[in-house]
Design a protein around this motif. Structure first.
Motif, PDB file in Angstrom:
ATOM      1  N   TYR A   1      37.978  61.224  14.287  1.00  0.00           N
ATOM      2  CA  TYR A   1      38.088  62.427  13.456  1.00  0.00           C
ATOM      3  C   TYR A   1      36.710  62.710  12.880  1.00  0.00           C
ATOM      4  O   TYR A   1      36.179  61.908  12.091  1.00  0.00           O
TER       5      TYR A   1
ATOM      6  N   THR B   1      33.448  65.830  11.902  1.00  0.00           N
ATOM      7  CA  THR B   1      33.008  67.197  11.633  1.00  0.00           C
ATOM      8  C   THR B   1      31.709  67.400  12.384  1.00  0.00           C
ATOM      9  O   THR B   1      30.708  66.716  12.123  1.00  0.00           O
TER      10      THR B   1
ATOM     11  N   VAL C   1      32.963  72.334  12.665  1.00  0.00           N
ATOM     12  CA  VAL C   1      34.387  72.224  12.997  1.00  0.00           C
ATOM     13  C   VAL C   1      34.829  70.796  12.716  1.00  0.00           C
ATOM     14  O   VAL C   1      34.153  69.839  13.115  1.00  0.00           O
ATOM     15  N   THR C   2      35.946  70.652  12.019  1.00  0.00           N
ATOM     16  CA  THR C   2      36.502  69.339  11.712  1.00  0.00           C
ATOM     17  C   THR C   2      37.777  69.148  12.521  1.00  0.00           C
ATOM     18  O   THR C   2      38.683  69.994  12.492  1.00  0.00           O
ATOM     19  N   GLY C   3      37.849  68.034  13.217  1.00  0.00           N
ATOM     20  CA  GLY C   3      39.033  67.773  14.012  1.00  0.00           C
ATOM     21  C   GLY C   3      38.894  66.467  14.776  1.00  0.00           C
ATOM     22  O   GLY C   3      37.925  65.707  14.604  1.00  0.00           O
ATOM     23  N   THR C   4      39.850  66.207  15.646  1.00  0.00           N
ATOM     24  CA  THR C   4      39.889  64.985  16.446  1.00  0.00           C
ATOM     25  C   THR C   4      39.212  65.234  17.783  1.00  0.00           C
ATOM     26  O   THR C   4      39.473  66.248  18.449  1.00  0.00           O
TER      27      THR C   4
ATOM     28  N   LEU D   1      37.234  69.496  20.367  1.00  0.00           N
ATOM     29  CA  LEU D   1      37.802  69.111  19.082  1.00  0.00           C
ATOM     30  C   LEU D   1      39.123  69.838  18.862  1.00  0.00           C
ATOM     31  O   LEU D   1      39.251  71.029  19.161  1.00  0.00           O
ATOM     32  N   ARG D   2      40.107  69.118  18.319  1.00  0.00           N
ATOM     33  CA  ARG D   2      41.389  69.696  17.942  1.00  0.00           C
ATOM     34  C   ARG D   2      41.501  69.616  16.420  1.00  0.00           C
ATOM     35  O   ARG D   2      41.559  68.529  15.850  1.00  0.00           O
ATOM     36  N   ASP D   3      41.495  70.779  15.759  1.00  0.00           N
ATOM     37  CA  ASP D   3      41.507  70.768  14.301  1.00  0.00           C
ATOM     38  C   ASP D   3      42.925  70.545  13.769  1.00  0.00           C
ATOM     39  O   ASP D   3      43.883  70.354  14.538  1.00  0.00           O
ATOM     40  N   ASP D   4      43.047  70.573  12.408  1.00  0.00           N
ATOM     41  CA  ASP D   4      44.334  70.280  11.778  1.00  0.00           C
ATOM     42  C   ASP D   4      45.390  71.343  12.042  1.00  0.00           C
ATOM     43  O   ASP D   4      46.583  71.094  11.841  1.00  0.00           O
TER      44      ASP D   4
ATOM     45  N   HIS E   1      38.711  73.432  19.985  1.00  0.00           N
ATOM     46  CA  HIS E   1      37.354  73.971  19.921  1.00  0.00           C
ATOM     47  C   HIS E   1      36.466  73.241  20.924  1.00  0.00           C
ATOM     48  O   HIS E   1      36.556  72.010  21.060  1.00  0.00           O
TER      49      HIS E   1
END
Length: 760
Positions: free
Chosen positions: A589, A591, A595-598, A609-612, A617
């Motif tokens: 996880y 940033t 973008v923040t995500g897994t 990235l997969r955000d919440d 992304h």
């Protein structure tokens, strides 16, 4: 033997070597054609010389009419003159640098048609000369009927013995058919039905051999001591062997009396219909050409034999064409129905055959008619041999292709232990084997096609194998298949090893780290690109393409792309350094790029990235300036709780400790804690409230789980202890809008007030 003229010239088109020999003969005959007859020569010699001159002029006209042959003659004449030039003069020899005219497809077809017509004309002239020069025989009725008696005795004895053997062997056919049919109904081994069919065919051929052997023994003792009768009996036995072998092939296909031994789904009525008519036509043609015509030529004359040959073959050819035209739609519908029940690969072939089968059948009988006029016995032997070879080749090809198609549709299951260790191995095997079998099936179809052309003397397959082009094509094909097999095998092994390292635990129970998983995934992708590129290059080199310019062009193209795609190069280089620095890995996880995500995927150019909110992304490496990784080592939750300023600080801390203790007693949450929580005390002091803080260290990515649980417990403990949070009083006052003279003056205390408590 009558009309022993091989039909090979009608089957083989003239080659370049044949044209060269024709040119050479013309060159040698040219001085003789121009020379005058020698005085005192016999009349026959003069006539022969005149005939040779006419042939030379005809050959010259044919050569001059053909552009390619004319060009070869010019080259031959120039070569001959250049050989004599050095002896006559010492001047340097000059050669004609003009390129020879290239024959187009139309020129080649025209030349082939002219040569075929010329050969047919020569064959007709030869046939006419043979008929005209045939000896005139006197018909002796006593000798003829005496020979006919011995001949018919041999015929009757052979046929009676053959049909008696077939009658006695009938129960064995029935038993073999039931054995194969029961195996098919009981889903037994697949080979039982083909084995029973081949066994029945072998027995049928053995019966033919036994009948021919018995007929030979009978003819040795029953021939009246006449070699002519013995020769006629030998003609019949040879024809009997060939024709009955062909009928055995028909019985193999249709099996009119034993439906269990029928390899194709044909109704009994249809099988009996076609078996009876084809057997009758083949028997009549065979015995007419191989027995009746030679005997008429020996006993009567060549002219009568040629007339009988023409009348019989014309009648049978017209009958066969009428039979084909009568059953055209019926056979086409049956072939289409068979195509609907067949696999997709065979369905296309059968549908195409349904549209052209009548043309092939008509062409077959027309060719047989024309060949029989030049050489009656040998033409039938050639046609029957080519037919049997074609049926054999098609049968073997259908059998092999059918077995491959069965394996294409099957799915291979590996043991559970192997699937657990190599999770994608079974999927790869079930994708590679069908693809390889499809390639082999196409090769089988090509081999069957070439074998059919070879059987009909259109293409000499054996000679082509011995040529340089044949060896190069076959060797290149074998090398390409071997290269593809090695590349596929290597990729399967290496990819399985990588996936085994990614999925399974090691012997010490430790799983690979996230960084190792990411690097192995990238290495697997790079390995796939490298193996594919090398394989394509080697295959192109085996085909015959020069890959050196391709490599040079690829290098120049890569240089141009690198200048034009600097951002792409920057993405790749930045991604390499991020991987070496272990900035992030798949499943963490983070940033990155705002973008923040897994992290779900990492390629050589970007990360996914997969955000919440579930949004995926794609962030290029070049846009990442800072990486915030939440999944490294531990996480921290700083819990701030604001209460009313009037509350006792020690009491608040005591209640907060009680909430922390209850959190630590929860076994499902205690495993996420690292060390003891730290009570930082009051961190903020306001007019109406103060804030106290406690810091909790947790496992990575578990700080939010602790946050949700701790906030719930603190709320419950504060409420039970009567600890209040700061409140703000909001007073709303207003006066009536009516005029003062309309109502009495109201005191200030009569103002209506509304107090609302609002949390901070």
């Amino acid at each position: 033997m009558l009309l022993r003229i091989k039909p090979k010239l009608a089957c083989h088109p003239p080659t370049t070597l044949f044209r060269f020999i024709l040119l050479l003969l013309f060159w040698l005959m040219l001085p003789q054609a121009q020379a005058a007859p020698v005085a005192g020569a016999p009349p026959q010699q003069s006539a022969s010389t005149e005939k040779e001159n006419q042939q030379a002029y005809t050959a010259l006209a044919d050569i001059l009419q053909d552009d390619k042959a004319r060009a070869q003659l010019i080259e031959h004449l120039r070569a001959a003159s250049s050989e004599k030039a050095p002896a006559a003069t010492s001047e340097p020899k000059t050669s004609d640098t003009r390129p020879a005219p290239v024959a187009t497809l139309l020129d080649s077809l025209t030349t082939l048609a002219q040569n075929t017509f010329s050969h047919a004309t020569q064959k007709l002239q030869t046939l006419k000369q043979t008929i005209d020069s045939g000896p005139k025989r006197t018909f002796h009725s006593q000798t003829f009927f005496r020979a006919l008696t011995y001949f018919l005795a041999t015929v009757v004895a052979t046929f009676v013995l053959f049909h008696l053997l077939r009658f006695l062997i009938g129960p064995i056919y029935q038993r073999m058919g039931s054995w194969g049919h029961n195996a098919r109904l009981a889903s037994g081994p697949w080979y039982k039905l083909p084995a029973s069919i081949l066994a029945a065919f072998t027995i049928d051929i053995a019966l033919v051999a036994m009948a021919v052997t018995a007929g030979n023994i009978f003819s040795q003792y029953v021939n009246g001591g006449s070699p002519v009768v013995a020769r006629q009996q030998a003609l019949f036995l040879s024809a009997f062997a060939i024709i009955e072998f062909f009928k055995a092939v028909l019985r193999l296909i249709f099996s009119p009396n034993f439906d269990y031994l029928r390899p194709f789904p044909i109704s009994d009525a249809t099988a009996r219909y076609w078996n009876r008519r084809l057997a009758w036509v083949s028997g009549l043609i065979g015995y007419s050409l191989m027995v009746v015509v030679p005997i008429v030529a020996m006993r009567i004359s060549y002219q009568v034999a040629a007339l009988v040959n023409f009348v019989v073959m014309l009648a049978l050819t017209l009958y066969a064409i009428g039979l084909v035209a009568q059953n055209y739609r019926i056979i086409q519908n049956e072939i289409n129905q068979l195509a609907e029940r067949s696999m997709a690969f065979f369905s296309v072939i059968l549908r195409g055959l349904g549209h052209v089968w009548h043309l092939l059948a008509i062409a077959y009988f027309v060719v047989l008619f024309f060949l029989s006029q030049f050489d009656a016995p040998d033409s039938l032997t050639f046609m029957m041999g080519a037919t049997v070879k074609s049926l054999l080749v098609i049968g073997v090809g259908v059998l092999v292709s059918g077995l491959m198609s069965r394996w294409i549709l099957r799915r291979i299951s590996l043991p559970d232990d192997l699937n657990r260790r190599y999770p994608l191995l079974e999927k790869r095997v079930n994708s590679y084997i069908p693809s390889g079998l499809k390639i082999l099936r196409v090769i089988v179809v090509l081999a069957v096609t070439l074998s059919l052309l070879d059987a009909w003397h259109v293409f000499n397959l054996t000679q082509w194998f011995s040529t340089e082009s044949g060896e190069r094509v076959v060797g290149g094909l074998v090398h390409i298949l071997l290269i593809l097999f090695i590349a596929t095998f290597s990729w399967t092994i290496l990819a399985s090893i990588i996936e085994h390292r990614l999925v399974l635990e090691m012997s010490n129970g430790m799983r690979p780290s996230a960084r190792e998983r990411t690097l192995l995934t990238l290495f697997r992708n790079v390995l796939a690109i490298v193996i594919s590129t090398i394989t394509i290059m080697i295959v192109l080199s085996q085909i015959g393409l020069n890959i050196a310019p391709l490599l040079a062009g690829a290098g120049a193209l890569g240089l141009a792309i690198s200048f034009g795609a600097q951002t792409l190069v920057k993405d790749v280089i930045t991604g390499v350094f991020i991987q070496f620095e272990n900035g992030m890995n798949t499943g963490e996880y983070v940033t990155a790029g705002g973008v923040t995500g897994t992290v779900e995927q990492m390629t050589i150019r970007s990360i996914g990235l997969r955000d919440d909110f579930g949004v995926y992304h794609i962030v290029p490496y070049s846009s990442i300036t800072t990486v915030a990784n939440y999944a490294r080592e531990f996480g921290v939750y700083r819990a701030n709780y604001t209460v009313n300023r009037d509350e006792n600080i020690d009491h608040v801390n005591e209640v907060l400790r009680a909430a922390i203790d209850e959190l630590k007693k929860d076994t499902s949450l205690r495993i996420f804690l690292i060390g003891e929580p730290v009570f930082n005390g009051v961190v903020a002091l306001g007019d109406h409230s103060f804030t106290t803080r406690v810091t909790v260290r947790t496992q990575a990515l578990k700080q939010w789980t602790i946050q949700y649980a701790l906030d719930r417990l603190v709320k419950m403990h504060f409420q039970a202890a009567g600890i209040t949070t700061p409140q703000q009083a909001v007073q709303v006052s207003y006066k009536d809008a009516s005029p003062e003279d309309a109502r009495p003056e109201r005191p200030a205390s009569a103002e209506r007030s509304i107090s609302t408590l609002c949390p901070k």
